[in-house]
Design a protein around this motif. Sequence first.
Motif, PDB file in Angstrom:
ATOM      1  N   ALA A  34      46.899  37.007  43.355  1.00  0.00           N
ATOM      2  CA  ALA A  34      48.316  37.682  43.253  1.00  0.00           C
ATOM      3  C   ALA A  34      47.587  39.213  42.544  1.00  0.00           C
ATOM      4  O   ALA A  34      48.323  39.553  41.822  1.00  0.00           O
ATOM      5  CB  ALA A  34      49.212  37.287  42.027  1.00  0.00           C
ATOM      6  N   GLY A  35      45.909  39.822  43.168  1.00  0.00           N
ATOM      7  CA  GLY A  35      45.273  40.946  42.383  1.00  0.00           C
ATOM      8  C   GLY A  35      45.127  41.492  40.097  1.00  0.00           C
ATOM      9  O   GLY A  35      44.729  41.835  39.662  1.00  0.00           O
ATOM     10  N   LYS A  36      45.501  39.677  39.613  1.00  0.00           N
ATOM     11  CA  LYS A  36      45.246  39.714  38.577  1.00  0.00           C
ATOM     12  C   LYS A  36      44.077  38.787  38.136  1.00  0.00           C
ATOM     13  O   LYS A  36      43.825  37.458  38.814  1.00  0.00           O
ATOM     14  CB  LYS A  36      46.562  39.286  37.494  1.00  0.00           C
ATOM     15  N   THR A  37      43.300  38.645  37.478  1.00  0.00           N
ATOM     16  CA  THR A  37      41.821  38.159  36.935  1.00  0.00           C
ATOM     17  C   THR A  37      42.000  37.861  35.715  1.00  0.00           C
ATOM     18  O   THR A  37      42.003  38.748  34.871  1.00  0.00           O
ATOM     19  CB  THR A  37      40.606  39.216  37.235  1.00  0.00           C
ATOM     20  N   LEU A  38      41.563  36.196  35.377  1.00  0.00           N
ATOM     21  CA  LEU A  38      41.203  35.968  34.412  1.00  0.00           C
ATOM     22  C   LEU A  38      39.491  35.675  34.565  1.00  0.00           C
ATOM     23  O   LEU A  38      39.848  35.281  35.137  1.00  0.00           O
ATOM     24  CB  LEU A  38      41.945  34.483  34.312  1.00  0.00           C
ATOM     25  N   HIS A  39      39.464  35.148  33.086  1.00  0.00           N
ATOM     26  CA  HIS A  39      38.319  35.355  32.067  1.00  0.00           C
ATOM     27  C   HIS A  39      38.192  33.873  31.518  1.00  0.00           C
ATOM     28  O   HIS A  39      38.827  33.940  30.342  1.00  0.00           O
ATOM     29  CB  HIS A  39      37.426  36.310  31.619  1.00  0.00           C
ATOM     30  N   GLU A  40      37.061  32.638  32.335  1.00  0.00           N
ATOM     31  CA  GLU A  40      36.961  32.014  30.944  1.00  0.00           C
ATOM     32  C   GLU A  40      36.032  31.941  31.183  1.00  0.00           C
ATOM     33  O   GLU A  40      34.697  31.936  31.642  1.00  0.00           O
ATOM     34  CB  GLU A  40      37.741  30.449  31.513  1.00  0.00           C
ATOM     35  N   LYS A  41      35.037  31.327  29.548  1.00  0.00           N
ATOM     36  CA  LYS A  41      33.908  30.946  29.339  1.00  0.00           C
ATOM     37  C   LYS A  41      33.395  29.038  29.296  1.00  0.00           C
ATOM     38  O   LYS A  41      34.322  28.636  28.687  1.00  0.00           O
ATOM     39  CB  LYS A  41      33.055  31.654  28.020  1.00  0.00           C
TER      40      LYS A  41
END
Length: 144
Positions: free
Chosen positions: A108-115
């Motif tokens: 929905a247009g929001k990006t989350l990041h994880e390593k």
Amino acid sequence: VMLATLALGAGAAQAAAPLPPLQHSAGVEYLSGGIGQDEARAIEGAARHWPLTLEFAVKDKSRADFAADVKVLVRDARGHTALDATAGGPLFLARLAPGRYSVEASFAGKTLHEKVVVKAGHPAKAVFLWPAETGESQVGQKHS
């Protein structure tokens, strides 16, 4: 001996639950789904045999609702694309080679990041949890 037989029988019954079809991206095998309870249980049962598990949800006031149609982009330590796919449900399993990866999950247009660090014989897991208001614009509005 009877307990071992029962445990093996339970494992076989769980393995019989249908898994979503295997797919491929850049030579990496993956599967995604888990919208229905049976399919979610089957994927969760299979996850221990996959190097990476990703889980997607939107935080609600009292619980988390699943997120589907999540764009998943996995890059290796050198920044090269290792996997580029769209998750068909809240659970995503990938057969990545051991190494360090950065994962971007867009919903929905929001990006989350994880390593994540994938180690041989030790499945890795990352959970992506978007804020409660994410995706509300995708829900149909009532007309009066």
